[in-house]
Design an enzyme around this catalytic site. Sequence first.
Site, mmCIF file in Angstrom:
data_model
loop_
_atom_site.group_PDB
_atom_site.id
_atom_site.type_symbol
_atom_site.label_atom_id
_atom_site.label_comp_id
_atom_site.label_asym_id
_atom_site.label_seq_id
_atom_site.Cartn_x
_atom_site.Cartn_y
_atom_site.Cartn_z
ATOM 1 C CE1 TYR A 55 16.050 85.905 -9.883
ATOM 2 C CE2 TYR A 55 18.392 85.909 -10.385
ATOM 3 C CZ TYR A 55 17.236 86.585 -10.013
ATOM 4 O OH TYR A 55 17.272 87.938 -9.816
ATOM 5 C CB SER A 144 27.001 90.211 -8.684
ATOM 6 O OG SER A 144 25.794 90.660 -8.108
ATOM 7 C CD GLN A 167 26.552 94.690 -10.138
ATOM 8 O OE1 GLN A 167 26.490 93.648 -9.490
ATOM 9 N NE2 GLN A 167 25.678 95.673 -9.990
ATOM 10 C CE1 TYR A 169 22.116 96.130 -10.007
ATOM 11 C CE2 TYR A 169 22.605 94.082 -8.899
ATOM 12 C CZ TYR A 169 22.154 94.757 -10.007
ATOM 13 O OH TYR A 169 21.735 94.049 -11.113
ATOM 14 C CB THR A 195 24.425 97.468 -12.629
ATOM 15 O OG1 THR A 195 25.570 96.650 -12.859
ATOM 16 C CG2 THR A 195 23.261 96.954 -13.458
ATOM 17 C CE LYS A 286 26.409 94.104 -16.736
ATOM 18 N NZ LYS A 286 25.079 93.783 -16.230
ATOM 19 C CG HIS A 310 20.355 93.101 -16.429
ATOM 20 N ND1 HIS A 310 21.037 93.975 -15.629
ATOM 21 C CD2 HIS A 310 20.102 92.026 -15.644
ATOM 22 C CE1 HIS A 310 21.181 93.454 -14.419
ATOM 23 N NE2 HIS A 310 20.623 92.269 -14.401
ATOM 24 C CB SER A 342 22.695 91.556 -23.904
ATOM 25 O OG SER A 342 22.709 92.202 -22.628
ATOM 26 N N GLY A 364 27.521 86.038 -19.665
ATOM 27 C CA GLY A 364 26.802 85.652 -18.449
ATOM 28 C C GLY A 364 26.278 84.229 -18.493
ATOM 29 N NE ARG A 365 19.694 84.101 -19.202
ATOM 30 C CZ ARG A 365 18.744 84.874 -19.709
ATOM 31 N NH1 ARG A 365 18.742 85.180 -20.994
ATOM 32 N NH2 ARG A 365 17.797 85.355 -18.940
HETATM 33 C C1 LIG Z 1 20.968 84.983 -13.605
HETATM 34 C C2 LIG Z 1 21.553 86.337 -13.898
HETATM 35 C C3 LIG Z 1 21.930 87.169 -12.850
HETATM 36 C C4 LIG Z 1 22.489 88.425 -13.108
HETATM 37 N N1 LIG Z 1 22.909 89.194 -12.055
HETATM 38 C C5 LIG Z 1 23.473 90.415 -12.310
HETATM 39 C C6 LIG Z 1 23.976 91.211 -11.253
HETATM 40 O O1 LIG Z 1 23.943 90.824 -10.095
HETATM 41 N N2 LIG Z 1 24.498 92.419 -11.574
HETATM 42 C C7 LIG Z 1 24.566 92.880 -12.868
HETATM 43 O O2 LIG Z 1 25.048 93.992 -13.104
HETATM 44 N N3 LIG Z 1 24.119 92.119 -13.890
HETATM 45 C C8 LIG Z 1 23.587 90.909 -13.649
HETATM 46 N N4 LIG Z 1 23.170 90.133 -14.699
HETATM 47 C C9 LIG Z 1 23.372 90.603 -16.083
HETATM 48 C C10 LIG Z 1 24.762 90.167 -16.619
HETATM 49 O O3 LIG Z 1 25.783 90.875 -15.982
HETATM 50 C C11 LIG Z 1 24.897 90.415 -18.125
HETATM 51 O O4 LIG Z 1 24.540 91.737 -18.412
HETATM 52 C C12 LIG Z 1 24.083 89.454 -19.001
HETATM 53 O O5 LIG Z 1 23.915 88.206 -18.369
HETATM 54 C C13 LIG Z 1 24.786 89.269 -20.350
HETATM 55 O O6 LIG Z 1 24.010 88.520 -21.238
HETATM 56 P P1 LIG Z 1 24.220 86.945 -21.520
HETATM 57 O O7 LIG Z 1 23.776 86.251 -20.266
HETATM 58 O O8 LIG Z 1 23.368 86.702 -22.676
HETATM 59 O O9 LIG Z 1 25.698 86.736 -21.768
HETATM 60 C C14 LIG Z 1 22.625 88.861 -14.449
HETATM 61 C C15 LIG Z 1 22.249 88.030 -15.505
HETATM 62 C C16 LIG Z 1 21.720 86.767 -15.254
HETATM 63 C C17 LIG Z 1 21.341 85.883 -16.412
HETATM 64 O O1 LIG Z 2 18.706 88.967 -11.618
HETATM 65 C C1 LIG Z 2 19.405 89.876 -12.069
HETATM 66 O O2 LIG Z 2 19.445 90.111 -13.282
HETATM 67 C C2 LIG Z 2 20.195 90.705 -11.170
HETATM 68 O O3 LIG Z 2 20.822 91.648 -11.610
HETATM 69 C C3 LIG Z 2 20.226 90.392 -9.710
HETATM 70 C C4 LIG Z 2 19.996 91.404 -8.814
HETATM 71 C C5 LIG Z 2 19.985 91.102 -7.448
HETATM 72 C C6 LIG Z 2 20.192 89.829 -7.011
HETATM 73 C C7 LIG Z 2 20.457 88.836 -7.913
HETATM 74 C C8 LIG Z 2 20.488 89.117 -9.275
#
Ligand SMILES: Cc1cc2nc3c(=O)[nH]c(=O)nc-3n(C[C@H](O)[C@H](O)[C@H](O)COP(=O)(O)O)c2cc1C
Ligand SMILES: O=C(O)C(=O)c1ccccc1
Length: 408
Positions: A55, A144, A167, A169, A195, A286, A310, A342, A364-365
Amino acid sequence: MDPTNLPTRTTPHWDMYRRDMFMLAAEQKHPLFSTDPEELEELAKKTLSQGGWLYASCNAGNSLTHRANREDTILIPLAFYRQRIVPRMLVDTNARDTTTELFGHKISAPICFAPVGINKIYHPLGELNAAKVAGELGLPYCLSTAASQSIEDVAAANGQNAMRFFQLYSPPDEELMESILRRAIDNGFTACIWTVDTWQLGWRHGDVANSNYAFYKGIGAELGWSDPVFQKRMQERGLSKEKNPVETGQLWIDQVWHGKAFSWDDLPRVMKKWKDMSGGKPFLVKGIQSAEDAKKAVELGVDGIVCSNHAGRQVDGAVGSLDVLPDIVDAVGDKTTVLFDSGIRGGADVFKALALGAKAVLVGRLWIYGMGIAGEAGVRHVMRSLLADFDILFVPFPLTNTYWFWNN
Ligand SMILES: Cc1cc2nc3c(=O)[nH]c(=O)nc-3n(C[C@H](O)[C@H](O)[C@H](O)COP(=O)(O)O)c2cc1C
Ligand SMILES: O=C(O)C(=O)c1ccccc1
């Protein structure tokens, strides 16, 4: 080098982590795990559950956008690899200070925790780990809507004076949206980040192949389960969290993340709701990747945008986020606050994004992997490592305008 002989500074002490690392060497010990992002990824792959690893790491389609965020190729150097720093010497950097201001709040470095859903797939305490470390380090935390801990518990873990964003949704159910925004405001969330790039999930082959959607198995609904309006919605259907964790989890995800795309016409309505309810606190969008969209958002009155794709999880084959940052800054940088994310993997990446005009970055990651490997300590290790790495490159920013860059 004598670790006790490092220059001392007033605030903040990011380079203390370097000293901690030296001290470990002196004591013949090792850090919790490697601070090299590639080794971090390798270790996360070995340590996280299969679902957790998939994931966090899966991208849209063939990972073209994810790769565009960072990668160099011989013919077309892209994004972080294309941008190069020209180091300059004998500049007095002893007084460097990474603190900055974001929407009137002082933060200890221009680095924020990006919103990430369903953190319990990485660690039983989920979001609480990252919220706590963010508060401790003085970095903004973004919660989130798809979190697996409640707004109230995350705020408590994050701490009273910490800066936190919410954040969104946005659910079409207005009463439900008001209720979650009310709770965010009452719990000290000082900005809303809407977002707009994820009305539905990107097509991520690894997740598809493994039916890896934890939120459809009842994780990631904590904001709903703990919400009075959502509790009403569950009752209306004769459901309860205790008896029907999976159905109510699905109900939450279907509500907040309904697959219905909003349009620019919806932005004023969503923003007004947040503004009216919060007494005018900042509202950001975002997921912006074009100067045209950035201009539209600014014309509609947003307080900031997050230049983000993202992490390459949504549109396969899209441009690298760093590659579009200069155009976006050119178009709206003097009118709004531009944040970037990102692909940030190290201090030099933060530096490059700031040098190209971002006010701060989101990460994020990096911390997701740290959390999956070692919970709260893993998040702390990764983020302190990032700060220490950034601190080495950091020079007071007026100077950087004159000499930092080479590209193309
Ligand atoms: C596993 C995962 C879940 C994420 N869930 C959300 C989320 O719930 N809402 C959102 O706006 N962005 C979500 N993102 C995007 C992050 O907020 C962010 O834009 C992105 O991870 C930044 O890049 P990086 O992981 O390379 O730092 C998610 C990213 C990942 C990797
Ligand atoms: O997976 C994602 O990138 C994300 O934004 C998300 C959306 C809903 C539930 C969990 C993660």
